[in-house]
Design a protein around this motif. Structure first.
Motif, PDB file in Angstrom:
ATOM      1  N   HIS A  35       2.818   4.624  -3.802  1.00 55.53           N
ATOM      2  CA  HIS A  35       3.269   5.629  -2.838  1.00 55.53           C
ATOM      3  C   HIS A  35       2.110   6.522  -2.428  1.00 55.53           C
ATOM      4  CE1 HIS A  35       5.809   8.916  -1.208  1.00 55.53           C
ATOM      5  NE2 HIS A  35       6.772   8.021  -1.148  1.00 55.53           N
ATOM      6  N   PHE A  36       1.317   6.968  -3.402  1.00 54.24           N
ATOM      7  CA  PHE A  36       0.147   7.803  -3.123  1.00 54.24           C
ATOM      8  C   PHE A  36      -0.798   7.085  -2.158  1.00 54.24           C
ATOM      9  CE2 PHE A  36      -4.060   9.509  -3.925  1.00 54.24           C
ATOM     10  CZ  PHE A  36      -3.859  10.855  -4.145  1.00 54.24           C
ATOM     11  N   ILE A  37      -1.086   5.820  -2.436  1.00 53.63           N
ATOM     12  CA  ILE A  37      -2.006   5.045  -1.599  1.00 53.63           C
ATOM     13  C   ILE A  37      -1.425   4.825  -0.214  1.00 53.63           C
ATOM     14  CG2 ILE A  37      -3.072   2.766  -1.326  1.00 53.63           C
ATOM     15  CD1 ILE A  37      -3.312   2.735  -4.442  1.00 53.63           C
ATOM     16  N   HIS A  38      -0.144   4.446  -0.153  1.00 53.95           N
ATOM     17  CA  HIS A  38       0.491   4.154   1.146  1.00 53.95           C
ATOM     18  C   HIS A  38       0.406   5.337   2.098  1.00 53.95           C
ATOM     19  CE1 HIS A  38       3.456   2.764   4.097  1.00 53.95           C
ATOM     20  NE2 HIS A  38       3.932   3.992   4.039  1.00 53.95           N
ATOM     21  N   TRP A  39       0.743   6.531   1.590  1.00 50.30           N
ATOM     22  CA  TRP A  39       0.770   7.686   2.487  1.00 50.30           C
ATOM     23  C   TRP A  39      -0.630   8.193   2.809  1.00 50.30           C
ATOM     24  CZ3 TRP A  39       4.547   8.699   5.555  1.00 50.30           C
ATOM     25  CH2 TRP A  39       5.790   8.169   5.257  1.00 50.30           C
TER      26      TRP A  39
END
Length: 385
Positions: free
Chosen positions: A292-296
């Motif tokens: 999630h951190f990477i995606h956003w």
């Protein structure tokens, strides 16, 4: 007493919502003392060069006293400092540069406390404690919002009507001291001119991106408060305004603020706010939180690149940005459509560096040093060599 000036050290104070870091910096930039009071008002402890120890610290004023005493115990005379320089997260709409703390500047920083209720009050408490400890000593405020004062109105204004109820509700942006330091120091670190279109990623417990065009902030992911933008250690990042209103209706404003700022982000998704813990946890929840951190980060990076009309370099800074190869690699894979290529290699200082051997886009790591930059800023403001 007569205070030494010019050739005197500067005490840098960086107050967080539950912490205080200080550094005593000599005129040549040498660090004479560095220490931190953590978990102020709770299970507090001092983190010092010799190690960490539990110590009762009830508030930020007490934290300053404890750190001053620790410096003296290590042979550094706190009364030798010629000025105190502070990181103040929010300067409000009218403070666009670091400034000496005159009564006018102090009153504006106090007014901005409502815009940064977790950050400005601790800084103001330390300012007051320093004034009590060293009456007449000059103090400087370095504002995290100042670097973003160059963002054009199209980028900082929300689509709100001009009403008394919406006054000062706008995008301010944060991590400005980190980005300003990066702009000033990156050319010397790389031996190259500052890239014209620089995507800067300050990734840590608080995380943001900044589009730096010709050395100036053109866009950033944090907005009215440090809550906006990327997934963070305990903050939600981007969330719909009506969702916030609904949480507030269900739980009340104070409880909603705690959920959004202290219980969400990586902690809410994966059970821990520390990226290192999540990367080794081995649970589906932890893996999802990292993804999630990477995606956003990739999602918002696309907007930053669009605002600059392209990209010449990406630079990672902050605790996660400097230390997590997993996060860097994930973000770089997500930006591969821009033509980035990368390898991880040692740069000789024990940490990783990214380079792009077959691409026109540089990819770099740069160590964050907000306290060192604050000391430099303060000397400039005071007119000291």
């Amino acid at each position: 007493m007569q205070r030494p000036v010019g050739a005197a050290p500067i005490l840098v104070a960086n107050a967080g919502s539950s912490s205080l870091k200080i550094r005593i910096v000599a005129p040549d930039g040498a660090v004479q003392f560095a220490g931190m009071a953590a978990e102020v008002g709770g299970a507090s402890r001092l983190v010092l060069p010799a190690g960490s120890r539990a110590e009762a610290i009830v508030d930020h004023a007490a934290a300053l006293v404890a750190l001053i005493d620790a410096a003296r115990a290590e042979g550094v005379d706190p009364d030798s400092v010629g000025a105190v320089a502070h990181r103040v997260v929010h300067g409000g709409p009218d403070l666009a540069a670091s400034a000496e703390l005159t009564p006018t500047v102090l009153s504006r920083a106090q007014a901005a406390a409502t815009l940064a209720p977790l950050h400005n009050p601790p800084a103001l408490a330390v300012i007051s404690a320093a004034a009590e400890r060293w009456p007449g000593l000059r103090q400087v405020a370095c504002f995290d919002t100042a670097f973003h004062s160059t963002i054009p109105a199209l980028g900082w204004r929300y689509a709100l009507p001009d009403l008394p109820e919406t006054r000062d509700i706008r995008r301010y942006g944060f991590h400005g001291l980190s980005y300003a330091s990066l702009v000033a120091r990156l050319p010397a670190a790389t031996g190259r001119p500052l890239p014209r279109r620089l995507l800067a990623a300050h990734l840590g417990n608080g995380a943001s991106l900044c589009a730096i065009l010709d050395g100036r902030s053109a866009a950033t992911t944090m907005g009215y408060s440090p809550l906006g933008g990327l997934t963070m250690g305990t903050r939600t990042g981007e969330i719909d305004g009506n969702a916030v209103l609904d949480i507030a209706r269900r739980a009340g404003i104070d409880r909603a603020a705690a959920i959004l700022n202290r219980e969400s982000g990586l902690r809410g998704l994966g059970g821990a706010s520390d990226m290192r813990t999540l990367e080794t946890a081995g649970t589906p929840e932890a893996a999802f939180a990292v993804a999630h951190f990477i995606h956003w980060a990739v999602h918002h990076a696309g907007a930053m690149v669009a605002d600059m009309g392209g990209i010449d370099a990406v630079v990672f800074t902050g605790g996660i940005g400097e230390n997590s190869a997993t996060v860097r690699a994930g973000i770089m894979r997500g930006l591969a459509f821009l033509g980035l290529d990368f390898d991880e290699a040692s740069n000789g200082r024990g940490g990783p560096v990214i380079h792009a051997p077959s691409s026109r886009v540089q990819a770099l790591i740069h160590a964050a040093d907000e306290e060192g930059w604050i000391a430099e800023e303060a000397r400039r403001v005071l007119g000291w060599p």
